[in-house]
Design an enzyme around this catalytic site. Sequence first.
Site, mmCIF file in Angstrom:
data_model
loop_
_atom_site.group_PDB
_atom_site.id
_atom_site.type_symbol
_atom_site.label_atom_id
_atom_site.label_comp_id
_atom_site.label_asym_id
_atom_site.label_seq_id
_atom_site.Cartn_x
_atom_site.Cartn_y
_atom_site.Cartn_z
ATOM 1 C CB THR A 64 42.264 18.908 -18.458
ATOM 2 O OG1 THR A 64 43.685 18.938 -18.453
ATOM 3 C CG2 THR A 64 41.734 20.061 -19.274
ATOM 4 N N GLY A 73 41.383 10.775 -21.922
ATOM 5 C CA GLY A 73 41.286 9.733 -22.937
ATOM 6 C C GLY A 73 40.534 8.531 -22.400
ATOM 7 C CD GLU A 94 49.799 15.004 -19.513
ATOM 8 O OE1 GLU A 94 50.198 15.427 -18.426
ATOM 9 O OE2 GLU A 94 48.730 14.385 -19.672
#
Lengths: 666, 666
Positions: free
Chosen positions: B150, B189, B432
């Site tokens: 992303t 993350g 997701e």
Amino acid sequence: MGTVNEDLRRERDKCTFDITELTTLFDGGKDKMLERKEREELMVSKREFEQGVCEDLLSHKGKYEECMRKSIITFGHIRQMQREGKIKITDYKDVLDCLLGSGNTRDGSPLALHYMMFMPAILSLATTEQQEYWLSKAWDCKIIGSYAQTELGHGTFIRGLETIATYDATTKEFVLHSPTITSYKWWPGGIGHTANYSIVVAQLYTKGECHGIHWFMVQVRDEETHETLPGIKLGDIGPKMGLQPVNNGFLGFEHVRIPRSHMLMKHAQVLEDGTYVKSSNQKLLYAAMVFVRVLILSDMVNHLSKAVTIATRYSAVRRQTPVIKGGPELQILDYATHQHKLFINIASTYAIRIVANKQWEIYYKVNDEVANGNCTRLAELHALACCLKAVGTSDAASGVERMRRACGGQGYLQSSYLPQLGAFTAAACTYEGDNTVLLLQTARFLVKTWQQIDSSSLTPTVSYMKPASAARYLDRWENSVEGIIHGLQVVAVKKIAGCVTVMEKRVQSGMALEDAWNMTSVQLEAAAEAHCRVILVTFFFEGISEWLAKASPPLRHVLQLLLELYAVYWALEKMVDLMKYTCISGDDAEALQSRYEQLLSSLRPHAVPLVDALGIRDELLQSTLGAYDGQVYERLMQEALKSPLNEDRVNQTFHKYLKPFMKGKL
Amino acid sequence: MGTVNEDLRRERDKCTFDITELTTLFDGGKDKMLERKEREELMVSKREFEQGVCEDLLSHKGKYEECMRKSIITFGHIRQMQREGKIKITDYKDVLDCLLGSGNTRDGSPLALHYMMFMPAILSLATTEQQEYWLSKAWDCKIIGSYAQTELGHGTFIRGLETIATYDATTKEFVLHSPTITSYKWWPGGIGHTANYSIVVAQLYTKGECHGIHWFMVQVRDEETHETLPGIKLGDIGPKMGLQPVNNGFLGFEHVRIPRSHMLMKHAQVLEDGTYVKSSNQKLLYAAMVFVRVLILSDMVNHLSKAVTIATRYSAVRRQTPVIKGGPELQILDYATHQHKLFINIASTYAIRIVANKQWEIYYKVNDEVANGNCTRLAELHALACCLKAVGTSDAASGVERMRRACGGQGYLQSSYLPQLGAFTAAACTYEGDNTVLLLQTARFLVKTWQQIDSSSLTPTVSYMKPASAARYLDRWENSVEGIIHGLQVVAVKKIAGCVTVMEKRVQSGMALEDAWNMTSVQLEAAAEAHCRVILVTFFFEGISEWLAKASPPLRHVLQLLLELYAVYWALEKMVDLMKYTCISGDDAEALQSRYEQLLSSLRPHAVPLVDALGIRDELLQSTLGAYDGQVYERLMQEALKSPLNEDRVNQTFHKYLKPFMKGKL
């Protein structure tokens, strides 16, 4: 930032109506709008406000301390405006509505309850003499108060509160005591480290007899040193989902003595010798609670306004996926599924604004009547405030969450301000009465109304029940706003009547009435919500009609679309009930679905202007995604770079934990 | 705490079935249950874990640092178990499912993505040779990886990603570059300060031509010093609604060079001279994304299990309001409105567990087939994983929020752990794949299936569509679980068929197909959800049937109630569709409502045992409200007292701000 994002600029260029005209209607007139803007300008102008670290980055304790700094600036302004006569004690709800609701702090304030509960409670529960004494101190912030009702073990059932206030006629004092751990007050805002006084709700004992709950003014901290007074146990209850710095606390008493005059005695009294004088009307005791519930609905407008402003502007800026392969990516706002999420909430924002205004009118009217000894509409007002608080907060909470998700991942960032708005509205579903419990209180009123429908005259908000139950309403359907309102009225009446029938059957089959009520309560809750939908759509319809009378033609067109969207949306949501209880046909239902899709398209060009008209300044919106100029990506990055985590190129935990771990040494 | 709350003890004394028997079924057999317990025992046994301050109280930076300390302990254990052969690389999903999902940290971990995305991506995208090299390093945590897909400006439309990887044949390197601010990776993350490697998704350019997105292994930090490598820009993106310490970050490239061998080349390759060799099947590229979606459904079981355990136990302990005036206060669990909130979510927990297991079976089966060159079920798996991720996360999120509100004010406290569970499940609705976008992907598959229904054979999960569209299904209704499943099947087919008809009409009236799709997308999303409801109820029905075959009679009875409640609840929720598309009568609908109310009563005595059977240890539940012994009030007070705010009797802000303000000096 300066320049406005090109997509947003284009949206505004195409605007068909006068945005200020709509803002004026929304604010309730030109004077009110100017007043609001003037107050906001004053609040925002103080530069010192922008010092310091963003609260979101701080610890639980740090959040409280930074918020205290900012709150004192804010409340200093408010006091200044009070002193200049710009805010009067009799109508400071505007301040609560605007300045505190859309306040300068990011996550609530430990001083808010002083205004929202402490002073209103004095106004409704204290004698004139008591008011003179306490209100002047409170109004000028010489003391800061909290309101301590809920206990660790009791929130909903307030008659079950355990804190005791025993009158001692020998010393003419009340002795406050917390006999159990569950009797500790739990949740009062500001009680942890901020307030030095609190109104405390306790079971009154005098002459060996319990007279139920009453209200007492208790000093909890020294005015000079802020040290807790003897016998007072208090502290902060710890981190929460939101409203971190509000300093919600616990409060317990070990035989704390207060003078007899500290019982708030407007309605009931304890005489010097301990004689108890009962209130003439028990219901009046709960007036402060009704006030707060009415206030909460207004507060939802603030939160929902911000959420729709953020989500709509970001949706105009954000482009994702070409509809035609290889073509330009569409503005998110052009997707029907996205319009489906956004537009009903824009409509809801306007609807709740109008409904909240109408509820204030009723509230003041009924209060005047009560002051003149006429209590006929008191039960109705209570039932109305219960269901509007429940449905209003629940619509706002789900609306804000929908707006948050509509912003994708960025809506999960605190810099978007959407998580905070979500936490505010979620809290409102619980505080001042759990929504399920409130709806069941409304249901009780509706059942009673239904059972007496032929024998008594109906108060205004339930007056629809008689005609709606008449046969002539049932054999026609019309796909119009009025038709939908009629349909929803029929649904509400039928659902209430249905509950009564089910309960009667259950009682006839040998069930106790209480058990029959309990077993039917899922349906009763739904019936109360159905009634509330009638109120919402009807009030919105009436309010928009008043606006239409004043509006210029281009604006009128948009307002009509907004009202129709709201009505059609709720008709589609409640289609199962309409199909059960009215003669709506499959074709009607399909036509409504199709009309709904057309309405989304028709409202599309007006989306950005409609949120611009809500008139929220960037400084109060506090959102990376929602600012007027639409420079979202620059702001997101700018805010990220402020994280103290980004000050160190290598975080200390690398040397302490991560490196030894990767090297196999941990 | 020691002694168990009296009300909870009584609930357990009345239990009619063997709790361990149910836990065994839930865990998938005795071996699995013992394995889980052994792992959990190991995790929990480390005392050093309990040192330090509760993360909830810390600053954004402090949360990260404390979480790193704890995460290293947790992942040290996991590595130890790997080394002892207790966890194998081929089936570590159990670890992801249990240890990480219900992990030892309170708000997620910056190392989780290393397991959840970095390694799975290597497994599905790297050549055998690359896997040997990277996986052994990653598996042993010699490197810590992230997964960067992303970007600031693109999440949903991944073909629109802007990061560029240009092949330079002269040096045999790729040059990674971020041409705009919106091309910065955003959200990965652990990328902020934890990971030293990342898989990066970028547009591949070679010989002047763009070949779309591909995957590259990029080192971002030095393995010894952890300093960022030249040309790499990264950092933390700041505070979020939840998952604070996960260290979601941004990542940008300034002409960063990586060796050719760092492109993951299992499916497509770039040869030394820059020649591009296309993947044989583009769809295989997205395998890692399907894996994560399948995993997410399992993860929802963890969160929902905890939420229902907390809410149910607290509801047994909490007493509020006597039903009969002056009588004893009822356990909240006895209120029908409360059962209405709780029991469907207990049933959902079991349903999603079973459905998730079945989805894993399908996932492995299809993967095996694909490995053998058979791709017939790939589109079906993708459509299934899309809708189950969307509906599963959305049911879990609304379920957790419902459980949170069911705990009243206390559910708003972070010490209840419900706000964290809410934030986890809310995030899952977006990451997701946004749920709306995923449902529309399923809708696309369903529309295609419907359009070819007569010409092609149907894969298993859509095989119901042919019989359900046949006339004989439409003229009967039966109030049973099977009857409801049939009804839901008819609804799904009719809704899909209806969408196709509406789109065809719109196209015939001159609308472009893409616009017709967009305008119908609200209905398409609903159709995909209807299909997913069929899957959920059917899989649950089949799975419970398997359990029933093994269960002893007392347990069998409870499982049947649970299944029936789930089916009846969803029939009532979807009643408008059943009324539109099947011949269900008003009497049938009323009978279902009445049956639902009976089921709530019947399940009431089993509520506490049903959540006990989920087998969540107090140390992993981490909730003041949900602990096994039910000593909620003591725990709430204990946790509150830990707040550092309570260490000072008078907070420093009193002297700095509050006192001068009250004295009129500020």
